[in-house]
Design an enzyme around this catalytic site. Sequence first.
Site, PDB file in Angstrom:
ATOM      1  CE  LYS A 118     -43.376   8.096  41.416  1.00 44.45           C
ATOM      2  NZ  LYS A 118     -42.157   7.399  41.025  1.00 44.45           N
ATOM      3  CE  LYS A 201     -46.024   2.262  44.857  1.00 38.92           C
ATOM      4  NZ  LYS A 201     -45.207   2.234  43.645  1.00 38.92           N
ATOM      5  CE  LYS A 204     -37.240   2.142  44.905  1.00 34.77           C
ATOM      6  NZ  LYS A 204     -37.888   2.611  43.678  1.00 34.77           N
TER       7      LYS A 204
END
Length: 339
Positions: A118, A201, A204
């Site tokens: 991230k 993966k 969202k």
Amino acid sequence: MTEAEFTSRVFSGIQPSGGLTLGNYLGALKRFAQAQDQGIETIYCMVDLHAITVWQDPVKLRHATRELCAGFIASGVDPEKSILFNQSQVSEHAQLAWIFNCVARMGWMKRMTQFKDKAGKNAENASLGLFGYPALMAADILVYHATHVPVGEDQKQHLELTRDIAAKFNHDYSVDFFPITEPVIEGAATRVMSLRDGSKKMSKSDPSDMSRINLTDDADTIAKKIRKAKTDPEPLPSEVAGLEDRPEARNLINIYAALSDKSVDQVMADVGGKAFSEFKPMLADLAVAQMAPISDEMSRLMQDEAEIDRILTVGADRARAIAAPILKKTYEIVGLVGS
Ligand code: AQP
């Protein structure tokens, strides 16, 4: 207190960091409802404090939190049977997280792959909150003395860190106070992959909407996304072993298995050898049949935001009743005066 004396209690959370995906549904929500229906005490949380570790527009965050609550309920989590609330309403999470910030080591945090993913190349510019995310997650779980945490595969490393934090706290203070939590990573869909790239993966926050099925997608959109999902030119193999090195095919089979509550072996017995042109419409029909009622129910629930807010406040009161004494005892163990 020994480990065996902790009663079974399930805790898990989801970030209101965007709309819910099929990955969240199969890897988390569907299993949350199943745990609740087994009669185990279940506590489920919209982890809004986690969501703000990366930038969230305040108006969108409020909407996403309420929509997530609607998603929980539409997926079968009953706010009467489970405790359902948003994290920021129970300040004990953040208070215990501070204690755990002082227990966890920098080196442990630096090894977390989610932080690396991230934060990307510019880790110096990531928030301190993103770096400390796993300590807050450990607090979410341990402030309830939760023993079991159903999650997707991506959360495995964070749960190992939760165990390390509990063990270090117990060791440092010579107590047996926090349970060593068990991750529950089960089923055919513990890692639902992107529909555009079988090595990533389903998420969202992926910039491509075609990479995921959203819980709010209508039937036509779901069918279109499955029709356009990336595959290879070969038909499906006749046996499970033939799915090796075919990540996109494996992903669609896993999704089919999880949606139909069948094992991958059973699904392969039914659909092995079929061309994707035949299999994809079967998968689309199954996905629409399962997802459309959830999407409809979410829209219905979202028409009454005041009722959603009421559910979250009642849930937070119930959660606090468990968390407050555990935090108080933690403060006592640590030696904080006035606790
Ligand atoms: N693709 C997935 N397959 C299986 N399980 C998944 N989960 C998420 N994606 C998949 C599980 O859903 C729960 C909640 O996840 P989260 O919202 O807290 O954070 P996340 O894992 O980071 O999910 P996203 O969708 O990838 O969110 P963003 O894009 O905001 O980072 C967890 O149990 C997770 O395992």
